[in-house]
Scaffold this motif. Structure first.
Motif, short mmCIF file in Angstrom:
data_model
loop_
_atom_site.label_atom_id
_atom_site.label_comp_id
_atom_site.label_asym_id
_atom_site.label_seq_id
_atom_site.Cartn_x
_atom_site.Cartn_y
_atom_site.Cartn_z
N GLY A 170 72.55 49.41 15.10
CA GLY A 170 72.12 50.33 14.06
C GLY A 170 71.28 49.68 12.99
O GLY A 170 70.77 48.57 13.13
N TYR A 171 71.14 50.37 11.88
CA TYR A 171 70.34 50.01 10.71
C TYR A 171 68.87 49.85 11.09
O TYR A 171 68.26 50.77 11.57
N SER A 172 68.26 48.67 10.87
CA SER A 172 66.81 48.54 11.00
C SER A 172 66.34 48.72 12.43
O SER A 172 65.18 49.05 12.67
N TRP A 219 67.67 50.90 14.53
CA TRP A 219 67.94 52.27 14.99
C TRP A 219 66.61 52.95 15.28
O TRP A 219 65.69 52.81 14.50
N PRO A 220 66.40 53.67 16.38
CA PRO A 220 67.44 54.00 17.36
C PRO A 220 67.46 53.07 18.56
O PRO A 220 68.21 53.29 19.50
N GLU A 221 66.62 52.00 18.55
CA GLU A 221 66.48 51.19 19.76
C GLU A 221 67.80 50.58 20.23
O GLU A 221 68.19 50.71 21.39
N MET A 222 68.53 49.90 19.32
CA MET A 222 69.76 49.25 19.74
C MET A 222 70.85 50.25 20.08
O MET A 222 71.71 50.01 20.93
N ALA A 223 70.88 51.41 19.40
CA ALA A 223 71.94 52.37 19.62
C ALA A 223 71.60 53.40 20.69
O ALA A 223 72.46 54.20 21.07
N ALA A 224 70.36 53.37 21.20
CA ALA A 224 69.91 54.41 22.13
C ALA A 224 70.80 54.49 23.36
O ALA A 224 71.08 55.57 23.87
N GLY A 225 71.25 53.35 23.87
CA GLY A 225 72.11 53.35 25.05
C GLY A 225 73.58 53.24 24.71
O GLY A 225 74.38 52.89 25.57
N LEU A 226 73.94 53.51 23.46
CA LEU A 226 75.31 53.31 23.02
C LEU A 226 75.98 54.57 22.48
O LEU A 226 76.91 54.49 21.69
N ASP A 227 75.46 55.73 22.85
CA ASP A 227 76.13 56.99 22.56
C ASP A 227 77.61 56.85 22.94
O ASP A 227 77.91 56.45 24.06
N PRO A 228 78.57 57.07 22.03
CA PRO A 228 78.51 57.84 20.79
C PRO A 228 78.39 57.02 19.50
O PRO A 228 78.67 57.55 18.42
N PHE A 229 78.01 55.74 19.58
CA PHE A 229 78.05 54.90 18.39
C PHE A 229 76.73 54.94 17.64
O PHE A 229 75.65 54.94 18.23
N MET A 281 76.43 53.05 14.36
CA MET A 281 76.24 51.80 13.64
C MET A 281 77.54 51.01 13.64
O MET A 281 78.62 51.60 13.65
N MET A 282 77.44 49.67 13.65
CA MET A 282 78.57 48.83 13.29
C MET A 282 78.04 47.60 12.57
O MET A 282 77.04 47.00 12.98
N ASN A 283 78.71 47.24 11.47
CA ASN A 283 78.33 46.01 10.79
C ASN A 283 79.55 45.19 10.42
O ASN A 283 80.68 45.69 10.36
#
Length: 300
Positions: A28-30, A32-42, A44-46
């Motif tokens: 997530g964050y900067s 987004w959505p590239e890193m989270a695109a394949g991580l539905d339902p997530f 963000m995590m930090n």
């Protein structure tokens, strides 16, 4: 079929001076959505460290927001009248639903490092406008089974025969593993679920022996599909990491509002959330006038 690591990146430290916060974004964050695109339902995590003033009054709508404290404490209050401190080893699971205005600030009274993880889990369309709710677990209430050098804090889901008491509207596992040198374990993950591993300390070998990937501190490693993930510590020191996985929702995602804190299905719904927040309706009834005790003190 055993899962392997399909993708990875190093979570770089980012400093947010306005909030007194440092964070490493596993997803997530900067990006987004590239890193989270394949991580539905997530969403963000930090991994964060928080000092004064903290993240003062801000709105949420449309997702679950889980805070797990590794050390120190995190103080919270919101526009619904909720107040709580999440102590070291404890978990707060907020279902924002149709809306809250929330404040989270350092909870320690001394120089203890207020350090933790925060995970955002999307809600399906049918759950986005439910009434907000909190689930709270003290460290002593979180199962921590241990076997053959493997210890796991079961924050959500199940591991080593123990289940968390947290109810997840979106089926989710959130597991904090510690592996002693030489320890190994295969964590079952339902086929079709998306997931990742985030390493906090040490080096962990992930995947089957012939396709292992080494995860190093602050690596975020995205899992391929399969029935489970093999975990092994081949080094001389203990390893600590979290394994996060969840059932995909397979609905459109539109994120917007202040710092992306509205997670809806369409741009129209995000605009409606902004209007509700500003005008004080549909879950944000007292938002225009409410101030946390922290903000009230800062404005004196």
């Amino acid at each position: 079929m055993s899962r392997t690591i399909a993708n990875s990146h190093q979570a770089e430290l980012q400093v947010f001076e306005r909030y007194g916060t440092k964070a490493r974004y596993a997803i997530g964050y900067s990006d987004w959505p590239e890193m989270a695109a394949g991580l539905d339902p997530f969403i963000m995590m930090n991994e964060f460290e928080i000092t004064k003033p903290g993240v003062t009054d801000h709105p949420h709508r449309g997702y679950d927001h889980a805070t797990y404290m590794l050390s120190g404490a995190d103080s919270n209050e919101d526009s619904k009248g909720y107040k709580n401190r999440v102590e070291s080893g404890g978990l707060q699971w907020l279902t924002a639903g149709k809306g809250v205005v929330h404040c989270e600030v350092p909870g320690s009274d001394d120089d203890t490092k207020d350090h933790g993880l925060q995970l955002w889990i999307n809600l399906k369309r049918a759950d986005k406008m439910v009434e907000p709710a909190y689930q709270e677990l003290l460290s002593k209430d979180i199962p921590k089974p241990s076997k053959d050098g493997v210890t796991v804090a079961v924050l959500a889901g199940e591991s080593l025969g123990e289940k968390s008491q947290v109810y997840t509207r979106t089926p989710t596992m959130f597991l904090d593993f510690t592996l002693e040198p030489g320890a190994k374990y295969t964590q079952a993950v339902p086929k079709g679920w998306n997931g990742f591993v985030y390493v906090m300390s040490g080096n962990v070998h992930l995947g089957p022996e012939d396709k292992q990937t080494v995860g190093k501190p602050h690596d975020s490693l995205i899992m391929s599909d399969g029935d489970g993930l093999a975990l092994e510590n081949k080094g001389p020191e203990k390893v600590q990491f979290v394994l996060v996985a969840g059932e995909p929702i397979n609905e459109p995602v539109c994120r917007g509002g202040p710092a992306g804190h509205f997670v809806m299905n369409t741009e129209e719904e995000v605009r409606a959330a902004l209007e509700d927040w500003k005008s004080g309706k549909n879950g944000f009834e007292n938002a225009p006038t409410w101030k946390s005790s922290v903000v009230a003190e800062l404005q004196k």
